[in-house]
Design a protein around this motif. Sequence first.
Motif, short mmCIF file in Angstrom:
data_model
loop_
_atom_site.label_atom_id
_atom_site.label_comp_id
_atom_site.label_asym_id
_atom_site.label_seq_id
_atom_site.Cartn_x
_atom_site.Cartn_y
_atom_site.Cartn_z
N UNK A 236 -17.19 -12.28 34.50
CA UNK A 236 -17.86 -12.02 33.22
C UNK A 236 -19.04 -12.96 32.96
N UNK A 237 -19.15 -14.03 33.78
CA UNK A 237 -20.31 -14.91 33.63
C UNK A 237 -21.55 -14.33 34.28
N UNK A 238 -21.38 -13.22 34.97
CA UNK A 238 -22.51 -12.65 35.71
C UNK A 238 -22.83 -11.25 35.21
N UNK A 239 -24.08 -11.05 34.93
CA UNK A 239 -24.57 -9.75 34.50
C UNK A 239 -25.96 -9.59 35.08
N UNK A 240 -26.35 -8.38 35.40
CA UNK A 240 -27.71 -8.21 35.89
C UNK A 240 -28.23 -6.86 35.40
N UNK A 241 -29.44 -6.90 34.92
CA UNK A 241 -30.10 -5.65 34.56
C UNK A 241 -31.05 -5.32 35.68
N UNK A 242 -30.84 -4.22 36.31
CA UNK A 242 -31.85 -3.81 37.28
C UNK A 242 -31.93 -2.30 37.30
N UNK A 243 -33.05 -1.79 37.87
CA UNK A 243 -33.25 -0.35 37.83
C UNK A 243 -32.08 0.39 38.46
N UNK A 244 -31.79 1.57 37.92
CA UNK A 244 -30.71 2.39 38.45
C UNK A 244 -30.96 2.66 39.93
N UNK A 245 -29.88 2.83 40.67
CA UNK A 245 -30.03 3.06 42.10
C UNK A 245 -29.00 4.09 42.53
N UNK A 246 -29.47 5.07 43.28
CA UNK A 246 -28.57 6.08 43.83
C UNK A 246 -28.88 6.22 45.29
N UNK A 247 -27.86 6.17 46.11
CA UNK A 247 -28.08 6.27 47.56
C UNK A 247 -27.23 7.41 48.13
N UNK A 248 -27.91 8.37 48.76
CA UNK A 248 -27.20 9.43 49.46
C UNK A 248 -26.89 8.96 50.88
N UNK A 249 -25.84 9.50 51.45
CA UNK A 249 -25.46 9.07 52.80
C UNK A 249 -26.49 9.52 53.82
N UNK A 250 -27.27 10.55 53.47
CA UNK A 250 -28.22 11.10 54.43
C UNK A 250 -27.60 12.22 55.26
N UNK A 251 -26.32 12.45 55.05
CA UNK A 251 -25.66 13.59 55.72
C UNK A 251 -25.41 14.62 54.62
N UNK A 252 -26.19 15.67 54.66
CA UNK A 252 -26.20 16.64 53.57
C UNK A 252 -24.80 17.15 53.22
N UNK A 253 -24.07 17.50 54.25
CA UNK A 253 -22.74 18.08 54.02
C UNK A 253 -21.77 17.08 53.41
N UNK A 254 -21.93 15.85 53.81
CA UNK A 254 -21.03 14.86 53.23
C UNK A 254 -21.38 14.61 51.77
N UNK A 255 -22.68 14.55 51.48
CA UNK A 255 -23.08 14.33 50.08
C UNK A 255 -22.56 15.45 49.18
N UNK A 256 -22.54 16.67 49.73
CA UNK A 256 -22.01 17.80 48.96
C UNK A 256 -20.50 17.61 48.71
#
Length: 489
Positions: A236-256
């Motif tokens: 709880x002593x640590x907090x960070x504001x940073x831009x949202x981030x979304x990462x796809x695996x790059x394998x289309x079928x897996x992401x689905x």
Amino acid sequence: MAPELTRLATGIPELDAVLRGGLLRNRIHLIEGRPGTGKTTLGLRYLIEGIKAGDSCLYLTLSESADELRATAHNHGWSLDGIDLVEMLPLPPGAPAPQTILLPTESELSELVDRLAERVERSGAARVVIDSMVEIRLLARDSAHYRRQIIALRQRLTQMGASVLLLDDVTSDPPDFDLQSAAHGVIALEQMERSFGAARRRLRVVKLRGGDFQSGWHDYAILTGQVLVFPSLIAQEHQRDCPALEICSGIERFDALFGGPLTAGSSTMILGPSGVGKTTLALQYALATVRAGHDVGYFNFDESETTLRSRVVAHMGEGEVENDGSNEDGEHPRHFHLRRVNPSRISPGEFIWSVRRLVEDRNARLIIIDSINSYLDIIREEKSLLPQMHELFSYLSNMKVMAIIVGAHSARLDTSKEPDALSIITDNIISLRYYERDNVVHKAICVLKKRQGKHAPDIHALELTEEGVRIGARIDVADREAGASPLEA
Ligand SMILES: Nc1ncnc2c1ncn2[C@@H]1O[C@H](COP(=O)(O)OP(=O)(O)O)[C@@H](O)[C@H]1O
Ligand SMILES: [Mg+2]
């Protein structure tokens, strides 16, 4: 700031952090621990730091000789130049010792205390170490006598206004409460043997009169040239504001199948038996994160250095991989940080500290722990598994870091056992497994849990290729009975 709250650097920055700024200036601190826990080493660091700060420094040794101390310092690559090193050893009969204060063994304790205090007064040193109090205790007739002398010593040292470290060898349980109550601050050092591998060192601030400090145990390590303290993690002593981030695996079928990308602050468990492709899938996300221009910390507990490196390089390319911090070069900042961890040599505190360094110093946005099983072996002995992991996951979540935890299990998922029990506190679970058909072993993948958003309930065929993970067709009963290859989509 009130003068009694002025702090003094110990020479170990992370210990200063635990002390919320350092030791109390012009006060007496007791460092207690069994032989070999590092009291002398700490005392030397403290005075070397004093010299650096321009303080006059005095080391009064009652146990080791000055030469022995110099040899220890030399082995660490430290110079004791500028430190007034004074021996107060009992002398063998007839030995010439012009630099030494003669101390016949039969001498009265009060006389010794008097000489000690006198020597400190004469030096006028700002920082003083007395190593160790055991020799003083041994001269005491009884505890009342000893207590009186300790109080007298305390009074004279306090009047001088020096910042004193009293080192004490703990040889009995309970520790020396007379010394503890005489000191303004007390730090206890402990060393525990483990069933296998390196001994585990940890320290605790017992008290710091009128000063704030971080309570609880903190792991530490003594390396050649360095004392490292790993302050325990308080999420709880640590907090960070940073831009949202979304990462796809790059394998289309897996992401689905997964129902979208991994999101910042989420934790994902990849579970499955050995060799089924857990690491390959985790590395797929690492690759995608690096390609998006973010840093990745990959902590590997299992595989040997060379196998692992060649696997990672095959995925990432040589230019992206920084190996154990050793070949970082400024011109091509590398995003993939490979950390090989030896579970029998590292403490949980040190591991968490190295995760924090990548998150806080390198702004890593994805941390992979591969595999958690070996890590669990280190902390299982302490029976604090779930709270510790919970703290780490909360920290990563607060810092908006994606966490992937690889866990090996041999049989069907059983959430009453580790590492499956951990899956309760992770946001997502991906399960990989083997199954048999027509006397051939196949692999399958499915998503068991996703805390945010929907995932597909289907089980799909899984294949590992040169390029990484490949997802095949949905496996269902009809397919199995027809004997069709699940990879023919
Ligand atoms: N050059 C060195 N490199 C790494 N570790 C060292 C070195 N010298 C001493 N140590 C470690 O430091 C410990 C001894 O610390 P020391 O300060 O003498 O303990 P204490 O004063 O509490 O008896 C030993 O356990 C040893 O393993
Ligand atoms: Mg010692």
